[in-house]
Motif scaffolding. Structure first.
Motif, mmCIF file in Angstrom:
data_model
loop_
_atom_site.group_PDB
_atom_site.id
_atom_site.type_symbol
_atom_site.label_atom_id
_atom_site.label_comp_id
_atom_site.label_asym_id
_atom_site.label_seq_id
_atom_site.Cartn_x
_atom_site.Cartn_y
_atom_site.Cartn_z
ATOM 1 N N PRO A 441 0.796 -1.241 0.000
ATOM 2 C CA PRO A 441 0.000 0.000 0.000
ATOM 3 C C PRO A 441 0.828 1.291 0.000
ATOM 4 C CG PRO A 441 -0.214 -1.201 2.100
ATOM 5 C CD PRO A 441 0.453 -2.114 1.145
ATOM 6 N N MET A 442 2.050 1.237 0.462
ATOM 7 C CA MET A 442 2.854 2.469 0.534
ATOM 8 C C MET A 442 3.734 2.657 -0.704
ATOM 9 S SD MET A 442 2.068 4.110 3.194
ATOM 10 C CE MET A 442 0.420 3.506 3.538
ATOM 11 N N VAL A 470 7.518 4.198 4.540
ATOM 12 C CA VAL A 470 7.805 2.771 4.505
ATOM 13 C C VAL A 470 9.327 2.603 4.524
ATOM 14 C CG1 VAL A 470 7.767 2.646 1.977
ATOM 15 C CG2 VAL A 470 7.294 0.590 3.326
ATOM 16 N N THR A 471 9.786 1.539 5.142
ATOM 17 C CA THR A 471 11.235 1.322 5.213
ATOM 18 C C THR A 471 11.639 0.176 4.307
ATOM 19 O OG1 THR A 471 11.104 -0.315 6.970
ATOM 20 C CG2 THR A 471 11.199 1.997 7.653
ATOM 21 N N GLU A 474 10.702 -3.109 5.908
ATOM 22 C CA GLU A 474 9.295 -3.488 5.749
ATOM 23 C C GLU A 474 9.046 -4.100 4.367
ATOM 24 O OE1 GLU A 474 7.504 -0.068 8.781
ATOM 25 O OE2 GLU A 474 7.343 0.179 6.606
ATOM 26 N N LEU A 475 9.643 -3.490 3.353
ATOM 27 C CA LEU A 475 9.437 -4.007 1.999
ATOM 28 C C LEU A 475 10.081 -5.374 1.841
ATOM 29 C CD1 LEU A 475 9.846 -0.801 -0.214
ATOM 30 C CD2 LEU A 475 7.740 -1.983 0.454
ATOM 31 N N ARG A 476 11.264 -5.532 2.443
ATOM 32 C CA ARG A 476 11.921 -6.843 2.357
ATOM 33 C C ARG A 476 11.075 -7.918 3.046
ATOM 34 N NH1 ARG A 476 17.007 -4.688 1.687
ATOM 35 N NH2 ARG A 476 17.111 -4.052 3.857
ATOM 36 N N ASN A 477 10.498 -7.581 4.178
ATOM 37 C CA ASN A 477 9.610 -8.543 4.847
ATOM 38 C C ASN A 477 8.420 -8.890 3.964
ATOM 39 O OD1 ASN A 477 11.215 -8.622 7.085
ATOM 40 N ND2 ASN A 477 10.072 -7.030 8.206
ATOM 41 N N HIS A 478 7.888 -7.853 3.328
ATOM 42 C CA HIS A 478 6.759 -8.022 2.409
ATOM 43 C C HIS A 478 7.124 -9.015 1.289
ATOM 44 C CE1 HIS A 478 3.344 -6.683 -0.064
ATOM 45 N NE2 HIS A 478 4.192 -6.503 -1.061
ATOM 46 N N LEU A 479 8.337 -8.880 0.767
ATOM 47 C CA LEU A 479 8.753 -9.774 -0.327
ATOM 48 C C LEU A 479 9.090 -11.173 0.186
ATOM 49 C CD1 LEU A 479 11.032 -7.388 -2.441
ATOM 50 C CD2 LEU A 479 8.671 -8.082 -2.916
ATOM 51 N N GLN A 480 9.688 -11.225 1.390
ATOM 52 C CA GLN A 480 10.092 -12.530 1.930
ATOM 53 C C GLN A 480 8.892 -13.469 2.102
ATOM 54 O OE1 GLN A 480 12.532 -11.218 5.089
ATOM 55 N NE2 GLN A 480 14.370 -11.611 3.878
ATOM 56 N N ALA A 481 7.732 -12.880 2.342
ATOM 57 C CA ALA A 481 6.538 -13.703 2.514
ATOM 58 C C ALA A 481 6.103 -14.334 1.191
ATOM 59 C CB ALA A 481 5.406 -12.857 3.091
ATOM 60 N N VAL A 493 16.200 0.997 -2.991
ATOM 61 C CA VAL A 493 16.452 2.446 -2.888
ATOM 62 C C VAL A 493 15.156 3.190 -3.202
ATOM 63 C CG1 VAL A 493 18.861 2.201 -3.519
ATOM 64 C CG2 VAL A 493 17.180 2.714 -5.286
ATOM 65 N N PHE A 494 14.995 4.298 -2.506
ATOM 66 C CA PHE A 494 13.807 5.113 -2.728
ATOM 67 C C PHE A 494 14.159 6.246 -3.672
ATOM 68 C CE2 PHE A 494 13.066 2.912 1.256
ATOM 69 C CZ PHE A 494 11.786 2.434 1.043
ATOM 70 N N VAL A 495 13.392 6.402 -4.719
ATOM 71 C CA VAL A 495 13.654 7.471 -5.693
ATOM 72 C C VAL A 495 12.433 8.382 -5.739
ATOM 73 C CG1 VAL A 495 15.225 6.074 -7.081
ATOM 74 C CG2 VAL A 495 12.784 6.087 -7.609
ATOM 75 N N ARG A 496 12.680 9.627 -6.189
ATOM 76 C CA ARG A 496 11.591 10.595 -6.216
ATOM 77 C C ARG A 496 10.620 10.254 -7.345
ATOM 78 N NH1 ARG A 496 10.232 15.400 -8.019
ATOM 79 N NH2 ARG A 496 11.891 15.362 -9.558
#
Lengths: 525, 525
Positions: A441-442, A470-471, A474-481, A493-496
């Motif tokens: 969602p983020m 979002v960190t 958090e995203l890595r956990n999201h993918l690990q599932a 990496v976060f980009v604009r």
């Protein structure tokens, strides 16, 4: 022995015949500023014959290349029928290319006449000195007083004074249209469509199980007419008498919302990114516009992410459909009534997947290979381009896309072969990772590229445009599932803003280059 | 300049490719006695390649005519793909013709091999001495012990021992199929279809607004495969992976009811008379069979009478649809989702109506003229037949049908030009009178012919097959409420049974001849 059937060539003018005779009262609606220009297919036909007369008077001869630099408008639609109809070749130049690329394509195409939208005149002026073969410029609207284009004509003036000419009979193999690939690597490559390929592709779009373009539909065609004939939808709409809504000059997301509100199309055809922009604009305009007429959103250019699909379904009752194709395949080759896959090969489209040695792989839902295509509406070579040898083999087009087929003939795209990540001898699909990230969602948009790695040869790097807090973790956990451990990127990496190509696809080439040159926020190459 | 697209000929084997690869698990179901023979499109493909091998071993060469004398079965379907697929020409001989006509067509076609259904062997034996070019007979089932056909082969034996051969690439203009008109006047005329015309016709059947043959459908094809390729539906079903139900050897009305009950097709394709027979059989069997799966009844051969249409709608919820076509047009040229008209021209079908001087008439809902057709799937001449000059003019097929177009492109058939009644300088439509008569509850079937008249030149004569007690006067009153006074026939005669042609149409030629020779009940010529 030959059959004794009528030798009736498959010509683009046959599509127009049906629009005029069977659906003469049906409408073509073009956004014109804050209003609309509306006329019937019967009027389209009569203007097409005058445009053909006007172009002939300018000296356009069969085989000549006539370029358009234009938006989706009724005038551009007239060019779609008049230029190939008179035996010339319609080069739909793409104003979203860089100036250099645009100049390259128009020079390479040997364009003789350019029909240009008023707001694109400055762009054309900036490259006109690189187009020595062009002998006439025609402005699709009011000619700017200070233009340096010369000689320059007013489109409506030309039509007003032109004699209508009947469109001639032609060889169905005659070239009809020219479109350049969007050039994700190197210079754009030209694909030269024939009348035959265009007519067969048009028929295939109207077949049950395909896009099913139908008389009762109202199509809003946002996909640029400057890009692979807007996926062939203008021709299919004319053939089927479908009400056609064209968004006009430089439509912004809010313009599109207003068009949907006003014209109530039941189908919209657009790039995936447009689906995203409209969702965001709808939310940010307080849902002021009614979008409920939209039953079907045909998104292309890349596989629509599940999160976007769900938003349209849940918020608007709109079913997102998609297909697969490329400039080289006119472009539609598969179609799916949902987003569970890229769908089944259309009638007359034969496909196979092959491994690196060129061996055909089974359609077992597991084997992943390069997609190859054979159909009367696929290119057999590029126009005057030595790179053809890399893409065509034994009569098949090598697509550079990597995919899997289920036994029921549905194709799922795994990646572009050059975007596939080979890590420690295993394949990782960047598309699968991107879709999973965009389901968070983020996350607004996400793109995954391969970066070199000493141990594993390649590793995935995820670039994320977030829409909230979002960190990485958090995203890595999201993918690990969701994925095997080795799929999960070490680097997120976060980009604009994620860079896009001229046709709205994620520009992985640019990201890779940027990374290799100077790194990305927080990591260096 | 030619386009640079793949030169991929439109071949019948491309249809089979899609059936096998994309829809390999979908089924072909053939009635076999009181049971069913069932296999998949994948198995169809593998048997087709073996049949091609078997025929090649019998000496069949490209261009040879191979005849079938067969019902709608899976074996006949195999011939549909193997014979043209190997470059030979499939002559679907029509066992409903008279013996003389059948012998005429098979001799005229220069058939070399005949594949014959066991129950049609006696018919073939009776004309075999008139077929000197036939070198092999193949029985599509058990070879009768006492047959005089020689040399004679068992189809399954041949397949069991044949080597599968890959179907070759061919010129798309190569002849693929041969069908004879049903001969309402003079000897039957041969129409020689090409691969190209067959493939284009197949695509057109699948388009939205046309028959819309689709993957999710189950088609019961009752229209004989010996008559204009069962309107092209077997090819369209294979292309779209449609479940195909074939009614097998000599289906009686109750067999058809049982098939519908057992297999639950949602679409049935049949002659108008079959729609009538099924209605009657359904009523007379006490409605024992469930017909509720049938959503769509595609009736052809003549315009479906309103009374029949209403019965199907009201009693079974079945929508009757129809189109227009003839052997010369492969056959489908228009299609309508209801029976309000014969529908709109399919994509790539151009039509016009002309008066007696050949002048084109407007599509204004009023002007009545001879229908002319131009499409890649219309004949340009008959096979070896001097009568071609009468039917083809300036590239158009003169259909002999008289019709009217509304401005929205819908065509309504008024009559065959030779069945139109010219009375006192005014036209009377026999079809309109017939439909009105058949809308009367006591009328089972009705046919109207022109008879000579000293005062008016011609007058209508109605022949009625009643299904209850009704008088001439009652029927005249019924008509008077609907038509101008001069349309109402002075003579209405009751007949026990209306004669039909070999394809189930009212045989007006026979009625006219019978009248002129010896009169009809109650009136003399």
């Amino acid at each position: 022995m030959h059959g004794l059937m009528m030798d009736r060539p498959l010509l683009i003018k046959r599509l127009l015949w049906r629009a005029e005779h069977v659906f003469g009262d049906k409408q073509v609606i073009s956004r014109d500023g804050s209003g609309y220009h509306t006329y019937t297919y019967a009027e389209l036909g009569s203007r097409v014959r005058r445009l053909a007369g006007a172009l002939a008077a300018l000296g356009v001869a069969p085989g000549d290349r006539v370029a358009t630099l234009a938006w989706n408008t009724h005038r551009h639609l007239e060019c779609y029928f008049a230029v190939p109809g008179m035996g010339a070749i319609l080069h739909t130049a793409n104003h979203r290319l860089s100036e250099d690329q645009l100049a390259y394509t128009m020079d390479h195409a040997r364009d003789r006449v350019v029909l240009v939208e008023p707001d694109l005149v400055p762009l054309l002026e900036s490259i006109a000195d690189r187009l020595p073969l062009v002998h006439s410029y025609v402005v699709l609207g009011k000619v700017p007083a200070d233009t340096t284009l010369s000689p320059v004509f007013d489109y409506e003036d030309l039509l007003a004074h032109a004699a209508a000419v009947e469109l001639p009979e032609l060889d169905e193999y005659a070239a009809a249209g020219l479109c350049y690939t969007s050039g994700t690597t190197g210079d754009p490559k030209g694909v030269l469509y024939s009348h035959r390929s265009t007519v067969l592709h048009t028929l295939a779009l109207c077949v049950k199980g395909s896009a099913e373009v139908a008389e009762d539909d109202t199509y809003l065609v946002v996909t640029p007419m400057s890009h692979v004939n807007a996926w062939g939808t203008p021709y299919a709409c004319a053939l089927q008498g479908t009400t056609l809504v064209l968004p006009g000059t430089h439509p912004r997301p809010e313009d599109l919302l207003r068009i949907i509100h006003d014209q109530r199309p039941n189908v919209m055809v657009a790039a995936v990114t447009v689906g995203t922009m409209l969702r965001d604009a709808h939310n940010s305009t307080g849902r002021r516009y009614h979008l409920d007429s939209l039953q079907r959103l045909w998104l292309g250019g890349q596989a629509p992410p599940a999160a976007l699909t769900e938003w349209w379904q849940q918020n608007n009752g709109t079913v997102v459909v998609n297909g697969w194709g490329m400039t080289e395949t006119s472009p539609i080759a598969t179609f799916s009534p949902d987003v569970s896959s890229q769908g089944k090969p259309l009638p007359l489209v034969e496909m196979r997947i092959t491994d690196e040695a060129g061996t055909e792989l089974p359609w077992d839902g597991k084997s992943v290979g390069e997609l190859e295509v054979c159909t009367p509406w696929a290119a057999r070579e590029y126009l005057d381009d030595p790179r053809s040898v890399d893409s065509f083999r034994e009569g098949w087009l090598r697509t550079g896309d990597v995919s899997v087929f289920t036994p029921d003939g549905s194709m799922a795209l795994k990646d572009r072969s050059k975007d596939l990540i080979k890590s420690g001898g295993e394949w990782i699909s960047s598309v699968d990772l991107e879709n999973a990230l965009m389901a968070h969602p983020m996350v607004h948009e996400a793109v995954v590229i391969a970066i070199p790695d000493e141990t594993w040869l390649e590793r995935p790097l995820a670039c994320v445009e977030a829409q909230g807090s979002v960190t990485e973790e958090e995203l890595r956990n999201h993918l690990q599932a969701r994925f095997a451990k080795y799929w999960v990127p070490e680097h997120i990496v976060f980009v604009r803003r994620i860079p896009k190509t001229s046709v709205g696809k994620f520009d992985k080439k640019q990201l890779r280059a940027r990374y290799l040159e100077c790194g990305l926020p927080g990591i260096s190459p």
